[in-house]
Design an enzyme around this catalytic site. Structure first.
Site, short mmCIF file in Angstrom:
data_model
loop_
_atom_site.label_atom_id
_atom_site.label_comp_id
_atom_site.label_asym_id
_atom_site.label_seq_id
_atom_site.Cartn_x
_atom_site.Cartn_y
_atom_site.Cartn_z
N ASP A 10 -27.28 10.95 23.84
CA ASP A 10 -27.36 9.72 23.05
C ASP A 10 -28.31 9.99 21.89
OD1 ASP A 10 -27.12 6.96 22.37
OD2 ASP A 10 -29.07 6.60 23.27
N SER A 11 -28.32 9.07 20.96
CA SER A 11 -29.27 9.20 19.85
C SER A 11 -30.71 9.05 20.34
CB SER A 11 -28.96 8.13 18.81
OG SER A 11 -28.92 6.86 19.41
N CYS A 73 -23.60 7.42 23.39
CA CYS A 73 -23.86 6.67 22.16
C CYS A 73 -22.55 6.11 21.59
CB CYS A 73 -24.51 7.62 21.16
SG CYS A 73 -24.85 6.87 19.57
N GLU A 152 -35.79 -1.82 21.95
CA GLU A 152 -36.75 -0.70 21.90
C GLU A 152 -38.18 -1.21 22.08
OE1 GLU A 152 -36.56 2.79 21.09
OE2 GLU A 152 -34.41 2.72 21.49
N CYS A 184 -22.74 -1.04 22.23
CA CYS A 184 -23.95 -0.31 21.87
C CYS A 184 -24.77 -0.08 23.13
CB CYS A 184 -24.77 -1.12 20.86
SG CYS A 184 -26.35 -0.34 20.45
N HIS A 186 -27.81 -0.16 23.78
CA HIS A 186 -28.97 -1.03 24.04
C HIS A 186 -28.61 -2.44 24.48
CE1 HIS A 186 -30.83 2.22 21.92
NE2 HIS A 186 -32.03 1.68 21.98
N1 DGL Z 1 -27.06 4.68 20.68
C1 DGL Z 1 -26.65 3.85 19.57
C2 DGL Z 1 -25.29 3.23 19.87
O1 DGL Z 1 -24.91 3.05 21.02
C3 DGL Z 1 -27.68 2.77 19.27
C4 DGL Z 1 -28.97 3.31 18.69
C5 DGL Z 1 -28.75 4.04 17.36
O2 DGL Z 1 -28.46 3.38 16.34
O3 DGL Z 1 -28.86 5.26 17.36
O4 DGL Z 1 -24.58 2.91 18.97
#
Ligand code: DGL
Length: 267
Positions: A10-11, A73, A152, A184, A186
């Site tokens: 993931d990011s 992600c 976050e 997403c 989060h």
């Molecule tokens: N992991 C990203 C997503 O699911 C969210 C956080 C980011 O913008 O990197 O799109």
């Protein structure tokens, strides 16, 4: 090959929502999680940048001899998965298709809302995945860029959260949607508040769906590990700020994790 771990990237820390579901559904598997914390967020970056980052993340996980890679992600799944599937032979699983299929399964009105980062929404990935399966479906989408920083920061309820949810989601109130996809990593942490605002609307969170999909792909390829008396392996890697990652991980997993290893230059 069966002995390889499941790789997840993931990011940043958000993909732990997917990690958690995979861990729950596949308790015999080793898991290696990679969070690109030096370059987060991906949600407002261009397609070519996201493909470049995702390629590097996959190459890192391949060095760890993973047998399957889950792109937790949504942004990377939306913008990079299709290009990368043709390059790598390891099974690559994204979160978009699974979420779209689940939404269609539960929707009666065929009116489906999708929320995600700007890049995910602009890519129309969910829209395409839904329409591929049902041309009659109607999709209502909305980028909700403030949700990620809220989560976050651990701000999951209260007046600020309520106002921001209302600001983004009021557009769906009279649309007739009966399902909303949380597109997403989060957003599942805001599920309760979103459900309270959109009463009666079914919430699809791609974490559960992608874990089920990963299990299916492993079974199909005869890669599922059989039950053995051994301690399963959990490894965490990040590209920056391991302590911050460890702290936030508690929020996502509701348990502590060891300090992740920082990798530099994707050694
Ligand atoms: N992991 C990203 C997503 O699911 C969210 C956080 C980011 O913008 O990197 O799109």
């Amino acid at each position: 090959m069966k002995d390889g771990a499941i790789g997840i990237f993931d990011s940043g820390v958000g993909g732990l929502t997917v990690f958690k579901e995979i861990e729950r559904l596949l308790p015999n598997e080793d898991i290696i999680y990679f969070g690109d914390t030096a370059r987060v967020p991906y949600g407002n970056k261009s397609k070519s940048t996201i493909i470049k980052f995702s390629t590097e993340n996959i190459l890192f996980l391949l060095k760890k001899k993973v047998k399957i890679i889950v792109i937790a992600c949504n942004t990377a799944s939306s913008l990079a998965l299709n290009s990368l599937k043709d390059i790598f032979s390891v099974p690559l699983i994204g979160v978009v298709e699974a979420g779209a299929v689940k939404a269609l399964k539960v929707s009666k009105s065929r009116k489906i809302a999708v929320v995600g980062t700007r890049s995910t929404i602009n890519s129309k990935s969910y829209e395409k995945a839904i329409l591929k399966n049902d041309k009659t479906a109607k999709i209502y989408s909305k980028a909700c860029p403030l949700f990620v920083p809220l989560v976050e920061e651990g701000i999951l309820e209260g007046t600020i959260v309520k106002s921001i949810i209302e600001m983004y989601l009021k557009t769906f109130k009279k649309s007739g949607i009966d399902v909303i996809i949380l597109g997403c990593t989060h957003y599942p942490l805001l599920k309760k508040q979103i459900a309270a605002y959109l009463k009666g609307v079914c919430i699809v969170d791609s974490a559960t769906e992608v874990a089920l999909h990963a299990k299916g792909v492993l079974a199909q390829n005869n890669l599922l590990r059989s039950k053995k008396n051994r301690t399963v392996r959990r490894e965490f890697y990040v590209t920056d700020e391991p302590k911050a990652f460890m702290k936030r991980a508690g929020l996502f997993l509701k348990r502590s994790i060891p300090l992740p290893r920082v990798i530099n230059d994707f050694e």
